[in-house]
Design a protein around this motif. Structure first.
Motif, PDB file in Angstrom:
ATOM      1  N   PRO A  13     -15.973  -7.091 -12.864  1.00 11.74           N
ATOM      2  CA  PRO A  13     -17.414  -6.946 -12.877  1.00 11.74           C
ATOM      3  C   PRO A  13     -18.073  -7.450 -14.146  1.00 11.74           C
ATOM      4  O   PRO A  13     -17.667  -7.088 -15.233  1.00 11.74           O
ATOM      5  N   ILE A  14     -19.044  -8.303 -13.981  1.00 11.36           N
ATOM      6  CA  ILE A  14     -19.922  -8.665 -15.079  1.00 11.36           C
ATOM      7  C   ILE A  14     -21.302  -8.122 -14.729  1.00 11.36           C
ATOM      8  O   ILE A  14     -21.937  -7.452 -15.494  1.00 11.36           O
ATOM      9  N   PHE A  16     -23.605  -5.902 -11.679  1.00 16.76           N
ATOM     10  CA  PHE A  16     -23.357  -4.666 -10.951  1.00 16.76           C
ATOM     11  C   PHE A  16     -23.181  -4.895  -9.462  1.00 16.76           C
ATOM     12  O   PHE A  16     -23.016  -3.948  -8.714  1.00 16.76           O
ATOM     13  N   HIS A  18     -20.737  -6.002  -8.039  1.00 18.43           N
ATOM     14  CA  HIS A  18     -19.343  -5.714  -7.696  1.00 18.43           C
ATOM     15  C   HIS A  18     -19.144  -4.254  -7.312  1.00 18.43           C
ATOM     16  O   HIS A  18     -18.240  -3.923  -6.552  1.00 18.43           O
ATOM     17  N   PHE A  19     -19.980  -3.375  -7.840  1.00 21.30           N
ATOM     18  CA  PHE A  19     -19.774  -1.948  -7.638  1.00 21.30           C
ATOM     19  C   PHE A  19     -20.364  -1.467  -6.306  1.00 21.30           C
ATOM     20  O   PHE A  19     -21.362  -1.989  -5.833  1.00 21.30           O
ATOM     21  N   ARG A  44     -30.924  -1.964 -15.080  1.00 26.08           N
ATOM     22  CA  ARG A  44     -30.229  -2.955 -14.249  1.00 26.08           C
ATOM     23  C   ARG A  44     -29.530  -2.295 -13.068  1.00 26.08           C
ATOM     24  O   ARG A  44     -29.502  -2.838 -11.970  1.00 26.08           O
TER      25      ARG A  44
END
Lengths: 305, 138
Positions: A13-14, A16, A18-19, A44
């Motif tokens: 993850p860079i 959010f 991905h979460f 963010r």
């Protein structure tokens, strides 16, 4: 910057994106809890949650902005003309306009006294209501308002504050855990909170000690006759809570009290686990399928067999 | 007017109830993780991450797959990957526990935080969970 980076282990993850939504909510909670706070990160995360909600709305929440506007337009302008429900002074004043005039001496003093009492009662009732609602909301959010020691969501659990008192456990330790006891006492933990009872057929398979930069971890894997592998895990942190995160199923942990200690019982993937704090030890016992046996083990820690 | 006032109060009440229920996140117990934790120590700009993870059973891989480091103002600094040379201690193989570490040379006096992605996998699949550290000053 790409929203993620490919690695040998997948996407890291860079941003959010991905979460999962649950993870974002948890991060939002942790961000809010952080002592120094982090407005940018919080912003963010909120942006990402908002983006998801707009793209895939799951609920239709009331429009807060519209509600506030309505409140300001419809309620506030009239508030000056509206008396409190129990404002006897105003009510008396209204009644007085239609009734026989009374003397100042006969009317004012008792009315003021009753009015103060009524207002105090209203204030107390409102405060009670706010506290009750606050408690309910806090509990729903997995935060014990009255005893700030544990925090949880539907996915994870953690201890909020570490203990400071010495262990209250005082009894013999189950033979399978003697190696663990020896390791812990060797590190100066005078009275390790280990159970005196383990079910028949349980054998210690692996006992591990690891000294980190601040904490010492102890893990003991048990092999049962049924082939399951319950685990005892102790984190000794001289500075207090380890901030360890424990995975769990949906729902609130069940508090269980034994020997003056609060045990938080929950399940993870259908297996019971319980977490408690004793002195500077954060304790976990996981992998149990039988709740009655779990309770028996818990009781044997502080109440003896 | 009274009706409008009541409506306003009802909407506020509804918003409060919504707030209470909105905290219920999607349920997702982990088939892989039992607990995970990261302790941090700093020394003159040097940051050390102390990783502890335990799985529900022996895992083919368990540990932290990445550590994304940010300054306290939210600006991104860098990401440490377990797959990168020098970060081998971020991940272990064929074990139920992982006690590992990773290091980064930051700027002394600067406050950071990190988002760690803990990872576990076995023959059934894999799982990863994020963990946000407290802010810390290098």
């Amino acid at each position: 910057m790409k929203p993620y980076q490919e690695t040998a282990l997948g996407r890291s993850p860079i941003s959010f994106e991905h979460f999962s939504t649950g993870e974002l909510k948890e991060m939002l909670r942790l961000s809010a809890e952080s002592a120094s706070g982090d407005r940018d990160m919080t912003g963010r995360i909120l942006e990402e949650l908002l983006r998801r909600e707009q793209s895939e709305p799951t609920v239709s929440p009331p429009d807060a902005e519209q509600a506030w506007k309505s409140f300001q337009e419809n309620y506030l302008p009239n508030a000056r003309d509206i008396t409190l429900v129990y404002d006897e002074e105003a009510a008396e004043s209204r009644r007085g306009a239609d009734a026989f005039p009374q003397t100042e001496k006969g009317r004012k003093r008792p009315l003021r006294f009753r009015s103060v009492l009524a207002r105090a009662a209203c204030f107390l009732a409102a405060m009670t209501g706010v506290l009750l609602v606050g408690t309910t909301v806090s509990y729903a959010a997995g935060f014990e308002l009255w005893k700030n020691v544990a925090l949880w969501t539907d996915e994870i659990f953690r201890i909020g504050e570490g203990g400071t008192d010495d262990s209250a456990a005082a009894h013999s330790v189950a033979p399978q855990l003697l190696e663990l006891q020896e390791l812990m006492t060797g590190d100066g933990i005078g009275n390790p909170p280990l159970p005196g009872y383990l079910p028949e057929g349980w054998e210690a398979e692996e006992t591990v000690r690891h000294e980190g930069m601040r904490v010492i971890n102890y893990h003991c894997i048990i092999r049962t006759a049924e082939g399951t592998e319950p685990m005892f895990a102790y984190t000794y942190d001289p500075e207090g809570s380890s901030n360890a995160i424990y995975t769990k199923d949906e729902g609130n942990p069940e508090p269980y009290f034994s020997g003056g200690i609060t045990f938080y019982i929950m399940t993870n993937a259908g297996e019971y686990k319980c977490i408690w704090v004793d002195g500077k030890c954060e304790c976990l016992f996981s992998g149990m399928r039988n709740r009655d046996e779990l309770i028996k083990i818990i009781k044997s820690i502080y109440e003896g067999e | 007017m009274k009706k409008a006032k009541n409506m306003g109060l009802l909407v506020l009440l509804a918003a409060l109830i919504f707030n209470m229920t909105a905290v219920a996140a999607e349920a997702r117990a982990s088939q892989y993780f039992n607990e995970y934790y990261c302790g941090i120590s700093t020394d003159g700009g040097k940051i050390k991450f102390d990783l502890t993870v335990s799985g529900r059973s022996v895992m083919s891989k368990i540990g932290a797959s990445s550590i994304a480091i940010y300054k306290s103002d939210g600006s991104y600094v860098t990401t440490l990957y377990a797959s990168s040379k020098g970060n081998e201690e971020m991940m272990s193989s064929n074990t139920r526990f992982h006690y590992g570490s990773a290091s980064y040379s930051g700027q002394a006096g600067v406050t950071y935080y990190a988002i760690i992605t803990f990872y576990a996998s076995n023959s059934s699949g894999s799982d990863s969970v994020p963990y946000r550290t407290e802010n810390f000053t290098a």
